[in-house]
Motif scaffolding. Structure first.
Motif: not given
Length: 283
Positions: A126-135, A236-250
């Motif tokens: 869930l936190p990773n999904l929220l970070r991805g939505l923020l992107l 989306v590619p990170d969600f597919v393979v289970g990779r974390q969306v980092t705050w630095g990227r955001i």
């Protein structure tokens, strides 16, 4: 290139220590056979600390060149945070095997840019999904700024077309720049042939295009960098393979895409809007 019975060596630094002793880390890799599109690949893996005080051995069997994964105990990571991964290519054919696929030997190469990936558990979905939505929202904020700035001096249909063009280029920016660099680095061969009547105009045209491409080689990279790269902010590619969306990227996307590029577009739209004459009804 890893020949049959050849070895590949990877040394990773700063691998996080496991939070629990029963934690499993994941190795994701992709092997390509250099002489077959549908190979049967085998390999030995040795995962160990730098001093071999902790180690894990396994063997993999792959049909095809798809991305594969396997897990290993996280306790293998040394106290200094170093992890060594060794791979031996066992794709050595057996000439006496009745199946032709198993009679071949395959030199291989790793398909992932860094060779392979080691994934450690970090947080929940869930936190990773929220970070991805923020992107995604940061990209939408940039498009909203472009729409507002464009509507200040253009009609809504033209502004909509502009947004479609920006989105299309944003998703294809990496491909366009890569294709342009490939063409620039392509060696040019010169052939001395006898000119036939009527070919002089063609030779002059090619010379003009070649001379014009010199200043274009300086302009195109900077012009391409003026637009955001939506592929770099696609979660989306990170969600597919289970990779974390980092705050630095955001934070990087928020600064370069929304604040810097969006701010410049907004200032440009406001500057053009200042020259637009507004009428006040006096009836």
């Amino acid at each position: 290139r890893i020949d049959p019975l050849g070895m590949a060596y990877f040394e990773l630094d700063g691998v996080p220590a496991p939070a629990r002793p029963d934690t499993l880390y994941t190795v994701r890799y992709q092997l390509h056979a250099l002489n077959d599109s549908k190979p049967y690949l085998r390999g030995n893996w040795a995962i160990h600390s730098s001093d071999w005080s902790r180690y894990y051995l396994t063997q993999t069997y792959n049909k095809g060149s798809d991305t594969r994964e396997f897990t290993f105990p996280a306790g293998v990571v040394g106290a200094d945070g170093k992890l060594v991964i060794e791979f031996q290519n066992l794709s050595v054919g057996d000439p006496a095997h009745p199946v032709e696929t198993y009679r071949k030997s395959y030199p291989v190469s790793f398909g992932i840019p860094d060779g392979l990936e080691v994934l450690a558990p970090s947080g929940s979905f869930l936190p990773n999904l929220l970070r991805g939505l923020l992107l995604i929202w940061l990209r939408l904020a940039f498009l909203a700024v472009v729409g507002v700035a464009g509507s200040a001096f253009m009609g809504y249909p033209v502004t909509t077309l502009l947004l479609i063009c920006v989105m299309t280029y944003g998703y294809g920016r990496g491909f366009i720049i890569g294709h342009y660099e490939k063409q620039q680095n392509k060696p040019q061969t010169q052939q001395e042939t006898e000119l036939k009547p009527g070919e002089l105009a063609g030779q002059i045209g090619e010379l003009i295009v070649r001379k014009a491409s010199v200043p274009a080689s300086y302009v195109v990279p900077y012009l391409a960098s003026a637009f955001p790269d939506f592929d770099a902010t696609d979660p989306v590619p990170d969600f597919v393979v289970g990779r974390q969306v980092t705050w630095g990227r955001i934070f990087s996307a928020a600064f370069w895409t929304t604040l810097l590029r969006g701010g410049l577009v907004f200032l440009l739209g406001g500057f053009i809007f200042r020259a637009v004459e507004l009428g006040v009804p006096r009836t």
